[in-house]
Write an enzyme that holds these catalytic residues in place. Sequence first.
Site, PDB file in Angstrom:
ATOM      1  N   ARG A 206       0.843  -1.193   0.000  1.00 33.67           N
ATOM      2  CA  ARG A 206       0.000   0.000   0.000  1.00 33.67           C
ATOM      3  C   ARG A 206       0.885   1.253   0.000  1.00 33.67           C
ATOM      4  O   ARG A 206       2.003   1.230   0.498  1.00 33.67           O
ATOM      5  CB  ARG A 206      -0.910   0.023   1.229  1.00 33.67           C
ATOM      6  CG  ARG A 206      -1.869  -1.159   1.321  1.00 33.67           C
ATOM      7  CD  ARG A 206      -2.640  -1.117   2.633  1.00 33.67           C
ATOM      8  NE  ARG A 206      -3.628  -2.178   2.721  1.00 33.67           N
ATOM      9  CZ  ARG A 206      -3.403  -3.388   3.215  1.00 33.67           C
ATOM     10  NH1 ARG A 206      -2.189  -3.680   3.694  1.00 33.67           N
ATOM     11  NH2 ARG A 206      -4.354  -4.302   3.260  1.00 33.67           N
ATOM     12  N   LYS A 256      -2.631  -1.668   8.372  1.00 39.23           N
ATOM     13  CA  LYS A 256      -4.087  -1.569   8.335  1.00 39.23           C
ATOM     14  C   LYS A 256      -4.756  -2.615   9.218  1.00 39.23           C
ATOM     15  O   LYS A 256      -5.698  -2.328   9.958  1.00 39.23           O
ATOM     16  CB  LYS A 256      -4.572  -1.711   6.886  1.00 39.23           C
ATOM     17  CG  LYS A 256      -6.050  -1.408   6.701  1.00 39.23           C
ATOM     18  CD  LYS A 256      -6.413  -1.368   5.232  1.00 39.23           C
ATOM     19  CE  LYS A 256      -7.871  -0.987   5.047  1.00 39.23           C
ATOM     20  NZ  LYS A 256      -8.255  -0.944   3.615  1.00 39.23           N
ATOM     21  N   ARG A 335      -0.895  -0.830  -6.826  1.00 40.32           N
ATOM     22  CA  ARG A 335      -1.294  -2.042  -6.091  1.00 40.32           C
ATOM     23  C   ARG A 335      -2.369  -2.801  -6.871  1.00 40.32           C
ATOM     24  O   ARG A 335      -2.318  -4.032  -6.977  1.00 40.32           O
ATOM     25  CB  ARG A 335      -1.796  -1.635  -4.709  1.00 40.32           C
ATOM     26  CG  ARG A 335      -2.261  -2.776  -3.816  1.00 40.32           C
ATOM     27  CD  ARG A 335      -2.482  -2.212  -2.419  1.00 40.32           C
ATOM     28  NE  ARG A 335      -3.299  -3.039  -1.553  1.00 40.32           N
ATOM     29  CZ  ARG A 335      -2.837  -4.000  -0.764  1.00 40.32           C
ATOM     30  NH1 ARG A 335      -1.560  -4.300  -0.765  1.00 40.32           N
ATOM     31  NH2 ARG A 335      -3.654  -4.684   0.029  1.00 40.32           N
ATOM     32  N   HIS A 358      -4.209  -9.380   2.955  1.00 40.78           N
ATOM     33  CA  HIS A 358      -5.639  -9.429   3.233  1.00 40.78           C
ATOM     34  C   HIS A 358      -5.948 -10.549   4.226  1.00 40.78           C
ATOM     35  O   HIS A 358      -5.277 -11.585   4.233  1.00 40.78           O
ATOM     36  CB  HIS A 358      -6.431  -9.658   1.951  1.00 40.78           C
ATOM     37  CG  HIS A 358      -6.480  -8.450   1.072  1.00 40.78           C
ATOM     38  ND1 HIS A 358      -6.691  -8.521  -0.283  1.00 40.78           N
ATOM     39  CD2 HIS A 358      -6.348  -7.127   1.357  1.00 40.78           C
ATOM     40  CE1 HIS A 358      -6.679  -7.301  -0.795  1.00 40.78           C
ATOM     41  NE2 HIS A 358      -6.476  -6.441   0.185  1.00 40.78           N
ATOM     42  N   TYR A 368     -10.735  -6.072  -5.253  1.00 39.38           N
ATOM     43  CA  TYR A 368     -10.078  -6.122  -6.561  1.00 39.38           C
ATOM     44  C   TYR A 368     -10.847  -6.984  -7.555  1.00 39.38           C
ATOM     45  O   TYR A 368     -10.256  -7.617  -8.421  1.00 39.38           O
ATOM     46  CB  TYR A 368      -8.643  -6.652  -6.403  1.00 39.38           C
ATOM     47  CG  TYR A 368      -7.796  -5.758  -5.532  1.00 39.38           C
ATOM     48  CD1 TYR A 368      -7.378  -4.520  -5.989  1.00 39.38           C
ATOM     49  CD2 TYR A 368      -7.446  -6.138  -4.245  1.00 39.38           C
ATOM     50  CE1 TYR A 368      -6.612  -3.688  -5.196  1.00 39.38           C
ATOM     51  CE2 TYR A 368      -6.685  -5.307  -3.433  1.00 39.38           C
ATOM     52  CZ  TYR A 368      -6.269  -4.085  -3.921  1.00 39.38           C
ATOM     53  OH  TYR A 368      -5.526  -3.260  -3.130  1.00 39.38           O
TER      54      TYR A 368
END
Length: 393
Positions: A206, A256, A335, A358, A368
């Site tokens: 990211r 994140k 990304r 993820h 995505y």
Amino acid sequence: MAKIFIGKYEGSIYPEGKGYTGALWLGYRPNGKPNRPKRKGRTKDEVKDKLKKLVNELESGIKSPENYTVADAVHDWLSKGLKGRDPKTITTNRILAETHVIPLIGKAKLKDLRADDVDEWLDGLTDKLSTRSLRGVHAILKRSIRQAQARDMVIRNVAELVTTPKGKAGRPSKALTLHQATAVLEKAESSRLHAYVVISLMTGIRTEEARALRWDHVVAWVEDATGWRPVTDVGFDHEKFALYVWRSVRAHGDTKTEKSRRTLELPKRAAEALRKHHTRQAAQKLRAGKAWQNNNLVFCSPTGTPLDAANVRRAFRLITKKAGIGEKWTPRELRHSFVSIMSDSGVPIENIADLCGHSSTAVTEEVYRHQLKPVITKGAEAINAVFGQSKSA
């Protein structure tokens, strides 16, 4: 003077001036004086309604100030409700509040605010703000009223009774094709952002992770030692390199999610780009002299300070313009491009999810979905072949 009862409270209404005055008898105050709160109005019915409201406030333990507005509640929340939050979060909330909340609904008295008022306010913003921004301004109002509730300024939070509508459609994210990505990499070679672009495109990290990357988290594999060692200790004269993606520019420096913390082996081209970048940065440090701030950041300004996200976006748009694909690209789409190229190359979605940090493949598929290549095609191809032949026959 007419005596009345409102609930368990005795009161009276009597003419005074050009209207009427009503009073409730609440006994005596601690100082021995009578406790007789009063309300005035032009008619008896108006005064009686005000006394009923006073009784409701007494029984709920909440006294709504007459002139306390939505703007007052929002200002109080901005000053007291964001303590300890990231400065960027505070700035974003303040801008949203001062642009879309206070000017448009701030004059309303908080005690008189209704769910219909909130609905009308949000509906008026649907053609101006994205759904995400609408959720943001709605959250500001909800939190401001929630804080007012906690301070006994209002009985209920009408903003929480309203559903955030959908806003205007934003620009969908897109991904570079392999041909476009190659052109971008070529044109980036003359830019200070070269290594940033290479790392982002070839590892899928990211932008917030790239801007927080430190040199002690760029590691080399040392066969005769303890394995992965920082390049700041062992240099770049090795075969294998990796990144510890453990930080971001978010509050407290956390990634994140917990799953976002990951170690990614570097492709050879990415490692070479970092080696050259390290050499250039050393020369940059000498030129800066005493002005250099040693933050140990891989990607930084000419004086060692953290990169500004807006400056990165501008520099990246110059690269895409030189590459002949226009200026409507953002660094975060590197990304997206990584995911698209991996998927087109046949990398399973489970592996892509791990590389992207993820928590599950469901997140990868949701975020995505436009970049992932459909893989379940064999059944349709077989049916087309069979029934196509039958029709021909």
